[in-house]
Scaffold this active site. Structure first.
Site, PDB file in Angstrom:
ATOM      1  N   CYS A 127     -12.243   2.645 -14.540  1.00 17.25           N
ATOM      2  CA  CYS A 127     -12.622   4.061 -14.495  1.00 17.25           C
ATOM      3  C   CYS A 127     -11.361   4.891 -14.254  1.00 17.25           C
ATOM      4  O   CYS A 127     -11.201   5.523 -13.215  1.00 17.25           O
ATOM      5  CB  CYS A 127     -13.653   4.285 -13.387  1.00 17.25           C
ATOM      6  SG  CYS A 127     -14.388   5.922 -13.481  1.00 17.25           S
ATOM      7  N   GLU A 181       0.830  -1.209   0.000  1.00 15.11           N
ATOM      8  CA  GLU A 181       0.000   0.000   0.000  1.00 15.11           C
ATOM      9  C   GLU A 181       0.864   1.258   0.000  1.00 15.11           C
ATOM     10  O   GLU A 181       0.585   2.204  -0.726  1.00 15.11           O
ATOM     11  CB  GLU A 181      -0.920   0.015   1.231  1.00 15.11           C
ATOM     12  CG  GLU A 181      -2.073  -0.961   1.158  1.00 15.11           C
ATOM     13  CD  GLU A 181      -3.026  -0.649   0.016  1.00 15.11           C
ATOM     14  OE1 GLU A 181      -3.369   0.529  -0.168  1.00 15.11           O
ATOM     15  OE2 GLU A 181      -3.400  -1.585  -0.720  1.00 15.11           O
ATOM     16  N   CYS A 232     -15.742   3.342 -20.496  1.00 17.38           N
ATOM     17  CA  CYS A 232     -16.973   3.689 -21.208  1.00 17.38           C
ATOM     18  C   CYS A 232     -16.730   4.564 -22.425  1.00 17.38           C
ATOM     19  O   CYS A 232     -17.602   4.692 -23.285  1.00 17.38           O
ATOM     20  CB  CYS A 232     -17.948   4.375 -20.255  1.00 17.38           C
ATOM     21  SG  CYS A 232     -17.264   5.881 -19.527  1.00 17.38           S
ATOM     22  N   CYS A 242     -24.254   5.565 -14.199  1.00 15.46           N
ATOM     23  CA  CYS A 242     -23.209   6.541 -13.845  1.00 15.46           C
ATOM     24  C   CYS A 242     -23.642   7.938 -14.294  1.00 15.46           C
ATOM     25  O   CYS A 242     -23.875   8.192 -15.476  1.00 15.46           O
ATOM     26  CB  CYS A 242     -21.899   6.129 -14.509  1.00 15.46           C
ATOM     27  SG  CYS A 242     -20.621   7.372 -14.336  1.00 15.46           S
ATOM     28  N   CYS A 277     -17.480  -1.618 -18.194  1.00 16.03           N
ATOM     29  CA  CYS A 277     -17.931  -0.992 -16.954  1.00 16.03           C
ATOM     30  C   CYS A 277     -19.370  -1.420 -16.665  1.00 16.03           C
ATOM     31  O   CYS A 277     -20.250  -1.231 -17.504  1.00 16.03           O
ATOM     32  CB  CYS A 277     -17.857   0.526 -17.075  1.00 16.03           C
ATOM     33  SG  CYS A 277     -18.606   1.325 -15.640  1.00 16.03           S
TER      34      CYS A 277
HETATM   35  S1  SF4 Z   1     -19.467   4.793 -16.898  1.00 11.09           S
HETATM   36 FE1  SF4 Z   1     -18.859   6.027 -15.163  1.00 11.09          FE
HETATM   37  S2  SF4 Z   1     -18.008   4.560 -13.727  1.00 11.09           S
HETATM   38 FE2  SF4 Z   1     -18.069   3.546 -15.701  1.00 11.09          FE
HETATM   39  S3  SF4 Z   1     -16.039   3.900 -16.576  1.00 11.09           S
HETATM   40 FE3  SF4 Z   1     -17.419   5.518 -17.305  1.00 11.09          FE
HETATM   41  S4  SF4 Z   1     -17.100   7.205 -15.891  1.00 11.09           S
HETATM   42 FE4  SF4 Z   1     -16.297   5.368 -14.896  1.00 11.09          FE
END
Ligand code: SF4
Length: 349
Positions: free
Chosen positions: A197, A40, A204, A218, A212
């Protein structure tokens, strides 16, 4: 669905982690508190690919918290060389000593107690408590803040305490109820932020193989806010500083200076930045090195001097170091690279 429901987020993230998350990182094997803590701390400001390589070497040199506590700080800084942010290495060493003297060499399992140890913040304490002891505790590092802010469309300035406190409260409500899900969930948050993300190319809007599970819910995606969340605060001004490095060699020794315990490269060995030289000493000016730090750009002018006889007086905190011993010292990255270029220290160092 209007917004992502808590249970649905948690369950989907666990399912996503089991299918698309990371399962073979070195610190996922034999998760003791010492191994989790070390990974970590290393991961805080260093890329995963570098940590994978350096983690194993560090563990080989300091296999237990007791071995780390009894090592010299120079040995620890030397092993940390090249990873930057050396405060982490100094805290690692101090923390190991506290664990040995106050906790008989066993990290406490209570996240509140873990948080009192040097260099362990709330999120790191939670990660150790979850992975090593199966406790229920929420993590909230930079990646997790970004994920939660995007999914729930939070546009607050996350450098402000009030906004972060709200996010902590939110992160706690998301924790799974079943103890057996805690590890997958916590690992899922880390993996999702690191691989799906991401800051600049979330899955996305890119063409990668990772998918995702939150695209439908989202809010950042729905309202085209991905580039604006998390909110970027104004960058701090970067200043330029010009310094000289006096690279003095006498026979097979180099003159190095131990840096003060505060400021840039604290506690590491570098070259003196000013010196009184005999008039006869020949100076060879090397190419200027540009080194970029968080708030500063250093323009370093190395001046090489080969002495025919030793100096009568050397500055405070300076020592003549045998070339063969350089590899055992904690050296800042530009010093190490400079010495490699001059062939005074080798790659296996
Ligand atoms: S939809 Fe939202 S949570 Fe999913 S990758 Fe895109 S920005 Fe991130």
């Amino acid at each position: 669905m209007e917004f992502c429901e808590i249970n649905s987020f948690t369950d989907q993230l666990i399912a996503w982690q089991r299918k698309q998350g990371r399962h073979h990182l070195p610190w996922q094997i034999n998760r003791t508190a010492y191994r989790v803590w070390l990974s970590e701390v290393m991961l805080q400001q260093t890329q995963v690919s570098t940590v994978i390589e350096r983690y194993q070497v560090f563990l080989k040199k300091f296999p237990t918290v007791k071995a780390l506590a009894s090592a010299s700080i120079d040995d620890v800084l030397s092993e940390w060389s090249g990873m930057g942010y050396y405060t982490r290495a100094r805290n690692l060493h101090r923390c190991a000593q506290v664990v040995v003297t106050e906790y008989q060499g066993v990290f406490p399992s209570d996240p509140k107690l873990l948080e009192t140890l040097p260099g362990i913040g709330r999120s790191t304490a939670a990660a150790i408590a979850v992975f090593a002891y199966g406790q229920s505790a929420a993590i909230l590092d930079g990646n997790v803040k970004r994920v939660l802010a995007r999914v729930w469309g939070i546009q607050d300035d996350l450098s402000k305490n009030a906004a972060v406190n709200q996010l902590w409260a939110h992160a706690e409500t998301l924790l799974p109820h079943a103890p057996e899900d805690l590890v997958s969930y916590t690992q899922g948050l880390m993996d999702f932020g690191a691989t799906c993300c991401t800051q600049n190319k979330p899955a996305c809007i890119s063409q990668g193989s990772i998918t995702c599970p939150f695209e439908d819910v989202c809010l950042a995606k729905r309202f085209d806010l991905i580039k604006h969340i998390p909110l970027k605060v104004k960058k701090v001004k970067v200043s330029t500083v010009n310094i000289d490095w006096w690279v003095l060699q006498y026979k097979d020794k180099l003159l190095l200076e131990k840096r003060p315990h505060q400021g840039i490269w604290a506690g590491l060995w570098s070259f003196p930045e000013s010196i009184d030289l005999p008039k006869s000493a020949k100076q060879l000016e090397r190419q200027v090195i540009k080194h970029v730090l968080t708030h500063r750009v250093l323009n370093i002018r190395p001046i090489q001097v080969t002495l025919q006889r030793p100096l009568t007086k050397i500055p405070a905190n300076c020592e003549w170091i045998e070339l063969a011993d350089l590899k055992n010292l904690g050296l800042p990255t530009p010093v190490r690279l400079f010495l490699k270029n001059l062939d005074l220290i080798h790659d296996d160092a």
